[in-house]
Scaffold this motif. Structure first.
Motif, PDB file in Angstrom:
ATOM      1  N   ARG A   3       0.830  -1.210   0.000  1.00 32.28           N
ATOM      2  CA  ARG A   3       0.000   0.000   0.000  1.00 32.28           C
ATOM      3  C   ARG A   3       0.865   1.261   0.000  1.00 32.28           C
ATOM      4  O   ARG A   3       0.532   2.250  -0.666  1.00 32.28           O
ATOM      5  CB  ARG A   3      -0.936  -0.012   1.216  1.00 32.28           C
ATOM      6  N   PHE A   4       1.977   1.239   0.710  1.00 32.56           N
ATOM      7  CA  PHE A   4       2.894   2.377   0.721  1.00 32.56           C
ATOM      8  C   PHE A   4       3.393   2.684  -0.688  1.00 32.56           C
ATOM      9  O   PHE A   4       3.387   3.841  -1.124  1.00 32.56           O
ATOM     10  CB  PHE A   4       4.084   2.091   1.650  1.00 32.56           C
ATOM     11  N   PHE A   5       3.824   1.643  -1.405  1.00 36.43           N
ATOM     12  CA  PHE A   5       4.330   1.844  -2.765  1.00 36.43           C
ATOM     13  C   PHE A   5       3.203   2.237  -3.723  1.00 36.43           C
ATOM     14  O   PHE A   5       3.435   3.004  -4.672  1.00 36.43           O
ATOM     15  CB  PHE A   5       5.057   0.599  -3.251  1.00 36.43           C
ATOM     16  N   ASP A   6       1.993   1.724  -3.495  1.00 37.36           N
ATOM     17  CA  ASP A   6       0.852   2.140  -4.318  1.00 37.36           C
ATOM     18  C   ASP A   6       0.647   3.654  -4.230  1.00 37.36           C
ATOM     19  O   ASP A   6       0.451   4.333  -5.247  1.00 37.36           O
ATOM     20  CB  ASP A   6      -0.429   1.436  -3.850  1.00 37.36           C
ATOM     21  N   ILE A   7       0.672   4.172  -3.015  1.00 35.49           N
ATOM     22  CA  ILE A   7       0.468   5.611  -2.808  1.00 35.49           C
ATOM     23  C   ILE A   7       1.619   6.400  -3.418  1.00 35.49           C
ATOM     24  O   ILE A   7       1.409   7.400  -4.124  1.00 35.49           O
ATOM     25  CB  ILE A   7       0.335   5.927  -1.306  1.00 35.49           C
ATOM     26  N   SER A  10       1.506   6.038  -7.430  1.00 34.38           N
ATOM     27  CA  SER A  10       0.340   6.665  -8.060  1.00 34.38           C
ATOM     28  C   SER A  10       0.388   8.184  -7.926  1.00 34.38           C
ATOM     29  O   SER A  10       0.090   8.909  -8.884  1.00 34.38           O
ATOM     30  CB  SER A  10      -0.960   6.121  -7.461  1.00 34.38           C
ATOM     31  N   LEU A  11       0.786   8.678  -6.761  1.00 39.06           N
ATOM     32  CA  LEU A  11       0.871  10.124  -6.562  1.00 39.06           C
ATOM     33  C   LEU A  11       1.957  10.727  -7.447  1.00 39.06           C
ATOM     34  O   LEU A  11       1.744  11.766  -8.097  1.00 39.06           O
ATOM     35  CB  LEU A  11       1.156  10.434  -5.092  1.00 39.06           C
ATOM     36  N   SER A  12       3.100  10.070  -7.514  1.00 41.84           N
ATOM     37  CA  SER A  12       4.193  10.561  -8.360  1.00 41.84           C
ATOM     38  C   SER A  12       3.783  10.570  -9.825  1.00 41.84           C
ATOM     39  O   SER A  12       4.050  11.542 -10.554  1.00 41.84           O
ATOM     40  CB  SER A  12       5.430   9.679  -8.177  1.00 41.84           C
ATOM     41  N   MET A  97      -5.946   7.438  -9.981  1.00 44.17           N
ATOM     42  CA  MET A  97      -6.752   8.069  -8.934  1.00 44.17           C
ATOM     43  C   MET A  97      -7.418   7.004  -8.069  1.00 44.17           C
ATOM     44  O   MET A  97      -7.529   7.166  -6.844  1.00 44.17           O
ATOM     45  CB  MET A  97      -7.787   9.006  -9.558  1.00 44.17           C
ATOM     46  N   ASN A  98      -7.868   5.924  -8.690  1.00 44.08           N
ATOM     47  CA  ASN A  98      -8.443   4.809  -7.922  1.00 44.08           C
ATOM     48  C   ASN A  98      -7.413   4.191  -6.984  1.00 44.08           C
ATOM     49  O   ASN A  98      -7.728   3.782  -5.863  1.00 44.08           O
ATOM     50  CB  ASN A  98      -8.969   3.717  -8.862  1.00 44.08           C
ATOM     51  N   ILE A  99      -6.171   4.116  -7.472  1.00 48.59           N
ATOM     52  CA  ILE A  99      -5.097   3.551  -6.655  1.00 48.59           C
ATOM     53  C   ILE A  99      -4.800   4.459  -5.471  1.00 48.59           C
ATOM     54  O   ILE A  99      -4.667   3.995  -4.327  1.00 48.59           O
ATOM     55  CB  ILE A  99      -3.829   3.337  -7.504  1.00 48.59           C
ATOM     56  N   LEU A 100      -4.732   5.759  -5.723  1.00 48.24           N
ATOM     57  CA  LEU A 100      -4.406   6.710  -4.666  1.00 48.24           C
ATOM     58  C   LEU A 100      -5.444   6.691  -3.550  1.00 48.24           C
ATOM     59  O   LEU A 100      -5.083   6.747  -2.361  1.00 48.24           O
ATOM     60  CB  LEU A 100      -4.290   8.121  -5.258  1.00 48.24           C
ATOM     61  N   ILE A 101      -6.713   6.575  -3.903  1.00 55.02           N
ATOM     62  CA  ILE A 101      -7.758   6.607  -2.868  1.00 55.02           C
ATOM     63  C   ILE A 101      -8.019   5.235  -2.249  1.00 55.02           C
ATOM     64  O   ILE A 101      -8.782   5.139  -1.283  1.00 55.02           O
ATOM     65  CB  ILE A 101      -9.067   7.191  -3.419  1.00 55.02           C
ATOM     66  N   ILE A 128     -10.326 -13.702  -5.601  1.00 57.90           N
ATOM     67  CA  ILE A 128      -9.938 -12.373  -6.055  1.00 57.90           C
ATOM     68  C   ILE A 128     -10.573 -11.265  -5.218  1.00 57.90           C
ATOM     69  O   ILE A 128     -10.118 -10.112  -5.270  1.00 57.90           O
ATOM     70  CB  ILE A 128     -10.263 -12.157  -7.555  1.00 57.90           C
ATOM     71  N   SER A 129     -11.580 -11.616  -4.431  1.00 53.86           N
ATOM     72  CA  SER A 129     -12.209 -10.615  -3.567  1.00 53.86           C
ATOM     73  C   SER A 129     -11.387 -10.339  -2.310  1.00 53.86           C
ATOM     74  O   SER A 129     -11.712  -9.422  -1.554  1.00 53.86           O
ATOM     75  CB  SER A 129     -13.616 -11.076  -3.156  1.00 53.86           C
ATOM     76  N   THR A 130     -10.322 -11.109  -2.099  1.00 50.90           N
ATOM     77  CA  THR A 130      -9.522 -10.943  -0.884  1.00 50.90           C
ATOM     78  C   THR A 130      -8.478  -9.837  -1.018  1.00 50.90           C
ATOM     79  O   THR A 130      -7.894  -9.418  -0.021  1.00 50.90           O
ATOM     80  CB  THR A 130      -8.801 -12.251  -0.516  1.00 50.90           C
ATOM     81  N   ILE A 131      -8.225  -9.372  -2.259  1.00 48.71           N
ATOM     82  CA  ILE A 131      -7.215  -8.330  -2.468  1.00 48.71           C
ATOM     83  C   ILE A 131      -7.749  -7.263  -3.427  1.00 48.71           C
ATOM     84  O   ILE A 131      -8.729  -7.484  -4.135  1.00 48.71           O
ATOM     85  CB  ILE A 131      -5.900  -8.906  -3.029  1.00 48.71           C
ATOM     86  N   ARG A 132      -7.073  -6.122  -3.449  1.00 51.87           N
ATOM     87  CA  ARG A 132      -7.486  -5.035  -4.334  1.00 51.87           C
ATOM     88  C   ARG A 132      -7.212  -5.409  -5.792  1.00 51.87           C
ATOM     89  O   ARG A 132      -6.179  -6.000  -6.100  1.00 51.87           O
ATOM     90  CB  ARG A 132      -6.726  -3.746  -4.001  1.00 51.87           C
ATOM     91  N   PRO A 133      -8.111  -5.040  -6.701  1.00 53.89           N
ATOM     92  CA  PRO A 133      -7.821  -5.225  -8.132  1.00 53.89           C
ATOM     93  C   PRO A 133      -6.691  -4.284  -8.540  1.00 53.89           C
ATOM     94  O   PRO A 133      -6.385  -3.319  -7.836  1.00 53.89           O
ATOM     95  CB  PRO A 133      -9.142  -4.850  -8.809  1.00 53.89           C
ATOM     96  N   GLY A 134      -6.039  -4.575  -9.689  1.00 61.18           N
ATOM     97  CA  GLY A 134      -4.855  -3.821 -10.067  1.00 61.18           C
ATOM     98  C   GLY A 134      -4.947  -3.120 -11.417  1.00 61.18           C
ATOM     99  O   GLY A 134      -5.672  -3.558 -12.311  1.00 61.18           O
ATOM    100  N   LEU A 135      -4.181  -2.048 -11.536  1.00 61.97           N
ATOM    101  CA  LEU A 135      -4.031  -1.363 -12.823  1.00 61.97           C
ATOM    102  C   LEU A 135      -3.385  -2.309 -13.829  1.00 61.97           C
ATOM    103  O   LEU A 135      -3.733  -2.331 -15.007  1.00 61.97           O
ATOM    104  CB  LEU A 135      -3.176  -0.116 -12.636  1.00 61.97           C
TER     105      LEU A 135
END
Length: 223
Positions: A3-7, A10-12, A97-101, A128-135
């Motif tokens: 999650r840290f790397f996602d933020i 995505s923000l960068s 934006m979906n990743i950031l939020i 697949i419902s146990t984790i966030r979907p991905g870009l």
């Protein structure tokens, strides 16, 4: 940690790509049907629905036309600029934006519409419902040219019976190999696949990726 790397990523990326977003926004507002963004409800972690952001590439209400939520090769619903945005995958960038939020991750199972989610078996849906979907992710890389790959699909029933089970096996594989190393390798392979136009690099890093059934292989002409 993921999650840290996602933020961070995505923000960068949103900051760096903001000039491109502005240009595309203006062009889309002045062409096509005047819509810059397309929001489509997808199934996320815990089967909670969220609005996925994309640049608009198809006619309004396209879900109620033709093949519904499954896009085929040379789909007549695609707008002129939309074809370029889809081929280059630029239309997917607003998902940052979906990743950031927190709706999505950089890497994960493909975010599915309810109709495509329901085409999976119960085991796949549960996994697949146990984790966030991905870009991006294992399914997104292999099916990066899905529209042309599905050009020989004559009915939605064939998709459900042959293609959906293969997609499901790929996403099950990812849920079992969901770790920080796989995360970074798949980010790297995503860039290679975009540049080369081929998912072949996956075979170098992952020897145990599920293979398609003979019927799926014949339909998709892959792997």
């Amino acid at each position: 940690m993921i999650r840290f790397f996602d933020i961070l990523f995505s923000l960068s990326a949103l900051i760096v790509l903001s000039p491109l977003f502005v240009i595309i926004f203006i062009i889309l507002k002045l062409t096509g049907e005047g819509e810059a963004f397309y929001l489509q409800q997808r199934v996320g972690k815990g089967q909670i629905k969220f609005n996925l952001y994309k640049f608009a590439t198809m006619l309004k209400n396209s879900e109620n036309m033709g093949s519904g939520t499954v896009t085929i090769n040379n789909d007549p619903r695609i707008l002129p600029l939309g074809k370029f945005l889809r081929n280059t995958k630029i239309n997917e960038l607003p998902q940052l934006m979906n990743i950031l939020i927190g709706d999505m991750s950089i890497i994960g199972p493909r975010p599915q519409t309810q109709r495509c989610f329901d085409a999976f078996s119960e085991d796949v849906r549960k996994a697949i419902s146990t984790i966030r979907p991905g870009l991006s992710g294992i399914g997104s890389i292999i099916f990066s040219k899905e529209e042309s790959m599905l050009k020989d699909i004559k009915s939605i029933e064939i998709y459900d019976e042959i293609i959906a089970p293969y997609k499901g096996s790929l996403e099950i594989w990812y849920t079992k190999n969901n770790n920080i190393m796989t995360y970074f390798i798949l980010i790297f392979v995503t860039f290679i696949a975009i540049v080369s136009g081929s998912p072949k690099a996956l075979d170098y890093f992952f020897k145990d990726i599920p293979k398609p059934s003979e019927d799926a292989q014949n339909l998709l002409n892959i792997r």
